[in-house]
Design a protein around this motif. Sequence first.
Motif, PDB file in Angstrom:
ATOM      1  N   LEU A 144     -16.926   2.415  -8.593  1.00 60.09           N
ATOM      2  CA  LEU A 144     -15.744   1.869  -9.276  1.00 60.09           C
ATOM      3  C   LEU A 144     -15.310   0.548  -8.650  1.00 60.09           C
ATOM      4  CD1 LEU A 144     -13.610   5.110  -9.756  1.00 60.09           C
ATOM      5  CD2 LEU A 144     -14.602   3.706 -11.581  1.00 60.09           C
ATOM      6  N   ALA A 145     -15.347   0.477  -7.321  1.00 60.76           N
ATOM      7  CA  ALA A 145     -14.948  -0.746  -6.625  1.00 60.76           C
ATOM      8  C   ALA A 145     -15.886  -1.905  -6.961  1.00 60.76           C
ATOM      9  CB  ALA A 145     -14.914  -0.512  -5.116  1.00 60.76           C
ATOM     10  N   ALA A 146     -17.190  -1.643  -7.020  1.00 61.88           N
ATOM     11  CA  ALA A 146     -18.149  -2.700  -7.358  1.00 61.88           C
ATOM     12  C   ALA A 146     -17.886  -3.226  -8.766  1.00 61.88           C
ATOM     13  CB  ALA A 146     -19.580  -2.175  -7.224  1.00 61.88           C
ATOM     14  N   LEU A 147     -17.606  -2.335  -9.705  1.00 57.78           N
ATOM     15  CA  LEU A 147     -17.256  -2.770 -11.067  1.00 57.78           C
ATOM     16  C   LEU A 147     -15.972  -3.585 -11.066  1.00 57.78           C
ATOM     17  CD1 LEU A 147     -18.043   0.467 -13.131  1.00 57.78           C
ATOM     18  CD2 LEU A 147     -19.257  -1.725 -13.236  1.00 57.78           C
ATOM     19  N   VAL A 153     -15.954  -6.463   1.514  1.00 62.48           N
ATOM     20  CA  VAL A 153     -15.016  -5.523   0.913  1.00 62.48           C
ATOM     21  C   VAL A 153     -15.220  -4.129   1.509  1.00 62.48           C
ATOM     22  CG1 VAL A 153     -14.196  -4.501  -1.247  1.00 62.48           C
ATOM     23  CG2 VAL A 153     -15.110  -6.849  -1.252  1.00 62.48           C
ATOM     24  N   GLU A 154     -14.170  -3.596   2.097  1.00 64.23           N
ATOM     25  CA  GLU A 154     -14.172  -2.215   2.567  1.00 64.23           C
ATOM     26  C   GLU A 154     -13.566  -1.367   1.463  1.00 64.23           C
ATOM     27  OE1 GLU A 154     -14.548   1.125   5.167  1.00 64.23           O
ATOM     28  OE2 GLU A 154     -15.577  -0.790   4.938  1.00 64.23           O
ATOM     29  N   VAL A 155     -14.258  -0.304   1.086  1.00 62.84           N
ATOM     30  CA  VAL A 155     -13.801   0.577   0.017  1.00 62.84           C
ATOM     31  C   VAL A 155     -13.326   1.886   0.637  1.00 62.84           C
ATOM     32  CG1 VAL A 155     -14.436   1.787  -2.099  1.00 62.84           C
ATOM     33  CG2 VAL A 155     -15.470  -0.439  -1.583  1.00 62.84           C
ATOM     34  N   LYS A 156     -12.116   2.282   0.286  1.00 58.63           N
ATOM     35  CA  LYS A 156     -11.580   3.559   0.750  1.00 58.63           C
ATOM     36  C   LYS A 156     -11.127   4.349  -0.460  1.00 58.63           C
ATOM     37  CE  LYS A 156     -12.245   3.485   5.047  1.00 58.63           C
ATOM     38  NZ  LYS A 156     -13.201   4.432   5.587  1.00 58.63           N
ATOM     39  N   THR A 157     -11.643   5.569  -0.568  1.00 63.21           N
ATOM     40  CA  THR A 157     -11.322   6.428  -1.707  1.00 63.21           C
ATOM     41  C   THR A 157     -10.736   7.733  -1.188  1.00 63.21           C
ATOM     42  OG1 THR A 157     -13.239   5.501  -2.849  1.00 63.21           O
ATOM     43  CG2 THR A 157     -12.265   7.483  -3.798  1.00 63.21           C
ATOM     44  N   ARG A 158      -9.659   8.146  -1.805  1.00 60.33           N
ATOM     45  CA  ARG A 158      -9.034   9.421  -1.445  1.00 60.33           C
ATOM     46  C   ARG A 158      -8.658  10.160  -2.717  1.00 60.33           C
ATOM     47  NH1 ARG A 158      -5.965   8.614   3.873  1.00 60.33           N
ATOM     48  NH2 ARG A 158      -7.715   8.361   5.290  1.00 60.33           N
ATOM     49  N   SER A 159      -8.548  11.481  -2.587  1.00 63.21           N
ATOM     50  CA  SER A 159      -8.133  12.292  -3.733  1.00 63.21           C
ATOM     51  C   SER A 159      -6.656  12.671  -3.632  1.00 63.21           C
ATOM     52  CB  SER A 159      -8.996  13.550  -3.826  1.00 63.21           C
ATOM     53  OG  SER A 159      -8.902  14.291  -2.628  1.00 63.21           O
ATOM     54  N   GLY A 160      -6.016  12.269  -2.550  1.00 59.53           N
ATOM     55  CA  GLY A 160      -4.591  12.536  -2.360  1.00 59.53           C
ATOM     56  C   GLY A 160      -4.075  11.697  -1.205  1.00 59.53           C
ATOM     57  N   THR A 201      -2.308   6.742   2.568  1.00 61.74           N
ATOM     58  CA  THR A 201      -2.976   6.073   1.448  1.00 61.74           C
ATOM     59  C   THR A 201      -4.381   5.667   1.864  1.00 61.74           C
ATOM     60  OG1 THR A 201      -2.266   3.855   2.060  1.00 61.74           O
ATOM     61  CG2 THR A 201      -0.753   5.148   0.657  1.00 61.74           C
ATOM     62  N   PRO A 202      -5.244   5.411   0.901  1.00 64.68           N
ATOM     63  CA  PRO A 202      -6.600   4.978   1.254  1.00 64.68           C
ATOM     64  C   PRO A 202      -6.592   3.711   2.126  1.00 64.68           C
ATOM     65  CG  PRO A 202      -6.514   5.548  -1.072  1.00 64.68           C
ATOM     66  CD  PRO A 202      -5.097   5.584  -0.558  1.00 64.68           C
ATOM     67  N   ALA A 203      -5.769   2.739   1.791  1.00 65.72           N
ATOM     68  CA  ALA A 203      -5.744   1.481   2.549  1.00 65.72           C
ATOM     69  C   ALA A 203      -5.290   1.688   3.989  1.00 65.72           C
ATOM     70  CB  ALA A 203      -4.842   0.463   1.853  1.00 65.72           C
ATOM     71  N   GLU A 204      -4.423   2.654   4.211  1.00 71.98           N
ATOM     72  CA  GLU A 204      -3.932   2.908   5.570  1.00 71.98           C
ATOM     73  C   GLU A 204      -5.034   3.405   6.503  1.00 71.98           C
ATOM     74  OE1 GLU A 204       0.745   4.057   4.912  1.00 71.98           O
ATOM     75  OE2 GLU A 204      -0.746   5.626   4.594  1.00 71.98           O
ATOM     76  N   SER A 205      -6.126   3.882   5.950  1.00 73.73           N
ATOM     77  CA  SER A 205      -7.213   4.389   6.797  1.00 73.73           C
ATOM     78  C   SER A 205      -8.095   3.277   7.349  1.00 73.73           C
ATOM     79  CB  SER A 205      -8.048   5.412   6.035  1.00 73.73           C
ATOM     80  OG  SER A 205      -8.734   4.793   4.976  1.00 73.73           O
ATOM     81  N   VAL A 206      -7.853   2.036   6.946  1.00 73.28           N
ATOM     82  CA  VAL A 206      -8.612   0.914   7.501  1.00 73.28           C
ATOM     83  C   VAL A 206      -7.867   0.451   8.761  1.00 73.28           C
ATOM     84  CG1 VAL A 206      -9.659  -1.340   7.063  1.00 73.28           C
ATOM     85  CG2 VAL A 206      -9.396   0.294   5.193  1.00 73.28           C
ATOM     86  N   THR A 207      -8.189   1.113   9.864  1.00 75.68           N
ATOM     87  CA  THR A 207      -7.504   0.875  11.135  1.00 75.68           C
ATOM     88  C   THR A 207      -7.963  -0.433  11.779  1.00 75.68           C
ATOM     89  OG1 THR A 207      -9.220   2.060  12.342  1.00 75.68           O
ATOM     90  CG2 THR A 207      -7.336   3.369  11.529  1.00 75.68           C
ATOM     91  N   ALA A 249      -8.755  -0.039  -2.393  1.00 79.45           N
ATOM     92  CA  ALA A 249      -8.286   1.324  -2.167  1.00 79.45           C
ATOM     93  C   ALA A 249      -8.233   2.047  -3.505  1.00 79.45           C
ATOM     94  CB  ALA A 249      -6.903   1.290  -1.520  1.00 79.45           C
ATOM     95  N   ILE A 250      -8.858   3.216  -3.547  1.00 75.03           N
ATOM     96  CA  ILE A 250      -8.940   3.972  -4.794  1.00 75.03           C
ATOM     97  C   ILE A 250      -8.363   5.364  -4.566  1.00 75.03           C
ATOM     98  CG2 ILE A 250     -10.469   4.907  -6.561  1.00 75.03           C
ATOM     99  CD1 ILE A 250     -12.406   2.616  -5.850  1.00 75.03           C
ATOM    100  N   LEU A 251      -7.410   5.697  -5.401  1.00 71.12           N
ATOM    101  CA  LEU A 251      -6.818   7.026  -5.364  1.00 71.12           C
ATOM    102  C   LEU A 251      -7.231   7.742  -6.639  1.00 71.12           C
ATOM    103  CD1 LEU A 251      -4.978   8.972  -3.826  1.00 71.12           C
ATOM    104  CD2 LEU A 251      -3.048   7.985  -5.073  1.00 71.12           C
ATOM    105  N   MET A 252      -8.024   8.797  -6.483  1.00 65.62           N
ATOM    106  CA  MET A 252      -8.460   9.590  -7.627  1.00 65.62           C
ATOM    107  C   MET A 252      -7.330  10.553  -7.975  1.00 65.62           C
ATOM    108  SD  MET A 252     -11.418   8.549  -8.384  1.00 65.62           S
ATOM    109  CE  MET A 252     -13.010   8.008  -7.827  1.00 65.62           C
ATOM    110  N   THR A 253      -6.830  10.434  -9.168  1.00 65.27           N
ATOM    111  CA  THR A 253      -5.707  11.260  -9.587  1.00 65.27           C
ATOM    112  C   THR A 253      -6.200  12.536 -10.262  1.00 65.27           C
ATOM    113  OG1 THR A 253      -5.562  10.121 -11.706  1.00 65.27           O
ATOM    114  CG2 THR A 253      -4.224   9.242  -9.910  1.00 65.27           C
ATOM    115  N   GLY A 254      -5.326  13.491 -10.389  1.00 65.83           N
ATOM    116  CA  GLY A 254      -5.676  14.761 -11.005  1.00 65.83           C
ATOM    117  C   GLY A 254      -6.076  14.630 -12.462  1.00 65.83           C
ATOM    118  N   ASP A 255      -5.548  13.613 -13.148  1.00 60.20           N
ATOM    119  CA  ASP A 255      -5.869  13.456 -14.569  1.00 60.20           C
ATOM    120  C   ASP A 255      -7.171  12.686 -14.805  1.00 60.20           C
ATOM    121  OD1 ASP A 255      -5.212  10.822 -14.047  1.00 60.20           O
ATOM    122  OD2 ASP A 255      -3.421  10.787 -15.318  1.00 60.20           O
TER     123      ASP A 255
END
Length: 119
Positions: A15-18, A52-59, A64-70, A101-107
């Motif tokens: 998704l990030a590459a697109l 580009v650093e890609v961070k994906t989380r489901s919650g 947040t995903p971006a916060e994990s880039v320490t 940063a990508i957050l996969m939502t429930g929907d």
Amino acid sequence: MSKSSSELGARGEALAALHVADSGMEVVDRNWRCRYGELDIVARDGDTMVFVEVKTRSGIGFGTPAESVTYSKQLRIRRLALAWLDERGSPWVRMRFDVVAILMTGDGDPVISHLRGAF
């Protein structure tokens, strides 16, 4: 990384590459590896090489995903960028470090945040 988290990461990187390409950048490399680690996406934005650093989380239970880039992760990405450039014989270029940063939502609709020049 478990199978489900590696699948989540792979889906996020695709998704990030697109997203990067849709924003007008040229994706030059993906999942480049060396002894220091891995660069998720290398892109060209005009005369600037963008790492580009890609961070994906489901919650967001762990942030947040971006916060994990320490800070230590940022240093590793900088080292990787220099190794990538050195391998190509072009160490003197304009560089930028982005986070997608990508957050996969429930929907099923992912929320994508592109932080340009994040560090």
